[in-house]
Design a protein around this motif. Structure first.
Motif, PDB file in Angstrom:
ATOM      1  N   GLY A  88       0.792  -1.209   0.000  1.00 40.86           N
ATOM      2  CA  GLY A  88       0.000   0.000   0.000  1.00 40.86           C
ATOM      3  C   GLY A  88       0.826   1.261   0.000  1.00 40.86           C
ATOM      4  O   GLY A  88       0.316   2.340   0.246  1.00 40.86           O
ATOM      5  N   SER A  89       2.140   1.130  -0.272  1.00 41.86           N
ATOM      6  CA  SER A  89       3.023   2.278  -0.315  1.00 41.86           C
ATOM      7  C   SER A  89       3.686   2.340  -1.675  1.00 41.86           C
ATOM      8  O   SER A  89       3.956   1.317  -2.293  1.00 41.86           O
ATOM      9  CB  SER A  89       4.086   2.175   0.781  1.00 41.86           C
ATOM     10  OG  SER A  89       5.108   3.126   0.578  1.00 41.86           O
ATOM     11  N   ALA A  90       3.960   3.571  -2.155  1.00 42.49           N
ATOM     12  CA  ALA A  90       4.688   3.721  -3.414  1.00 42.49           C
ATOM     13  C   ALA A  90       6.180   3.865  -3.181  1.00 42.49           C
ATOM     14  O   ALA A  90       6.943   4.046  -4.130  1.00 42.49           O
ATOM     15  CB  ALA A  90       4.159   4.942  -4.177  1.00 42.49           C
ATOM     16  N   ASP A  91       6.624   3.781  -1.944  1.00 45.04           N
ATOM     17  CA  ASP A  91       8.033   3.908  -1.588  1.00 45.04           C
ATOM     18  C   ASP A  91       8.843   2.825  -2.316  1.00 45.04           C
ATOM     19  O   ASP A  91       8.619   1.638  -2.111  1.00 45.04           O
ATOM     20  CB  ASP A  91       8.175   3.757  -0.072  1.00 45.04           C
ATOM     21  CG  ASP A  91       9.615   3.886   0.406  1.00 45.04           C
ATOM     22  OD1 ASP A  91      10.502   4.104  -0.440  1.00 45.04           O
ATOM     23  OD2 ASP A  91       9.832   3.754   1.627  1.00 45.04           O
ATOM     24  N   PRO A  92       9.809   3.204  -3.167  1.00 50.93           N
ATOM     25  CA  PRO A  92      10.572   2.198  -3.916  1.00 50.93           C
ATOM     26  C   PRO A  92      11.286   1.195  -3.026  1.00 50.93           C
ATOM     27  O   PRO A  92      11.408   0.025  -3.379  1.00 50.93           O
ATOM     28  CB  PRO A  92      11.583   3.041  -4.719  1.00 50.93           C
ATOM     29  CG  PRO A  92      10.933   4.379  -4.833  1.00 50.93           C
ATOM     30  CD  PRO A  92      10.178   4.572  -3.551  1.00 50.93           C
TER      31      PRO A  92
END
Length: 385
Positions: A88-92
């Motif tokens: 649920g995160s776009a953090d690479p």
């Protein structure tokens, strides 16, 4: 300097993706006529061809399959790190950990060191990572989350290093570094993503390594490596099999690297994410490892014994090793599935196994790690007595 450290952890995956696009390829497309008939070439000449390659632009589709022989550990790293950036995160740094297991299909485009794009396709959902100049954008369609980082160009710039002045000089250095521990040969030809290629095979000469061979398919026309396969002595599927099913060396359109925030998406700035995680994940992870007796490595080593493919790193944690039941709850089942009890002159301990890297932790807190067999680790521990 702090800004450089902060942004580099997000730019590095993009840089790696760009390099991967230019240097590795997946399971070769099967040619109806068999392997291509190419002029003979020596290993040194093939290394020179790789060194002389100046591929800067490409686009295509590739798959990566990874089989470390590990039990499923989805969410393990996030759990140990306090759950700071998981699903649920776009953090690479969270999303790209998916590539360490299973099979994934990606689309990639590269236009030199300043522009790369990687899209991870996962069923109906997708995750996109774009590096364009001094900005990094990432988008997770499943959660409609966007990650944005400024100042990426400086952070992602690799430090300068001296290289041999010519392809032949580089090839000479590679062959010299291989020495007596490594065999480097040309293992025939292949057809990879519709392109003719040579197969460069790199293998240990030493007994005791878990590496069977590394095979790199090199494009016969451009010298660009097109396929990377890492095989283990344990057999079965390759540990890593990654590369193109389709590739085009033409320059991608500039618009390929544009990014527009999707309607309704929540945008997280890298600066804010850094603040949110400051003092949390690294300390939590360090504490979790320390609680399991793995926090003292930096204080007491490591030292390296052996050489080449059978080198083993060893260090002393400085305290008795705890049992698996003392580990963080997120890791207990994982460690149970990996560990085998062993004994010898050194006493007793546990070997944690994968298809490539194995680690022995003795009951008195000493650790031996290497791309070697469990028996090689036991032998090293016995020899240290």
């Amino acid at each position: 300097m702090a800004a450089q450290r902060k942004t580099s952890r997000y730019v590095v995956p993009i840089a790696v993706a760009g390099i991967a696009a230019a240097t590795i390829g997946l399971v070769p497309a099967l040619a109806a006529s068999g392997d291509p008939d190419l002029p003979e070439i020596t290993a040194q000449q093939l290394i020179e061809k790789i060194a002389a390659s100046d591929t800067q632009t490409l686009s295509g589709t590739f798959k990566i399959s990874t089989d470390l022989g590990l039990p499923a550990f989805d969410g393990l790293l996030g759990g140990l790190a306090g759950g700071g950036s998981g699903e649920g995160s776009a953090d690479p740094s969270a999303q790209l950990t998916k590539l360490v297991s299973g099979t994934h299909t990606l689309k990639i485009a590269a236009d030199g060191p300043e522009r790369q794009k990687l899209t991870l396709l996962d069923g109906k959902e997708q995750y996109s990572l774009v590096h364009n100049g001094d900005e990094v954008w990432a988008y997770d369609s499943a959660s409609n989350q966007v990650f944005h980082e400024k100042g990426a160009e400086e952070a992602g710039r690799a430090p300068e290093k001296e290289l041999p002045a010519s392809p032949k000089a580089l090839a000479d250095e590679v062959l010299k570094a291989a020495g007596d521990t490594t065999s480097i040969t040309v293992g025939g030809t292949a057809n990879v993503a519709g392109r003719d290629a040579y197969r460069l095979v790199i293998a240990p000469k030493q007994q005791g390594s878990t590496v069977e061979a590394v095979t790199i398919a090199v494009d016969a026309a451009t010298g660009t490596p097109l396929k990377f396969t890492l095989d283990s002595t344990s057999g079965g599927k390759p540990v890593v099999d990654a590369g193109f099913t389709k590739v085009d060396f033409a320059r991608p359109a500039a618009s390929e690297f544009d990014f527009t925030v999707p309607k309704g998406a929540e945008v997280t700035e890298g600066d804010q994410l850094e603040k949110d995680h400051a003092g949390k994940a690294p300390e939590d992870l360090e504490k979790a490892l320390g609680d399991f007796g793995l926090g003292g490595a930096g204080q007491n080593g490591p030292e390296v014994v052996g050489e080449g493919w059978t080198a083993i790193a060893t260090f002393d944690t400085g305290e008795a090793a705890p049992k698996t039941e003392d580990a963080p709850k997120e890791a207990r089942g994982f460690l149970d599935a990996l560990g085998d009890e062993v004994s010898g002159k050194f006493g007793s301990g546990t070997v944690f196994k994968t298809k490539i890297v194995n680690a022995l932790m003795t009951d008195d807190g000493k650790v031996y790690v290497g791309a070697v067999t469990p028996q090689a680790l036991v032998d090293a521990a016995n020899a240290a007595q």
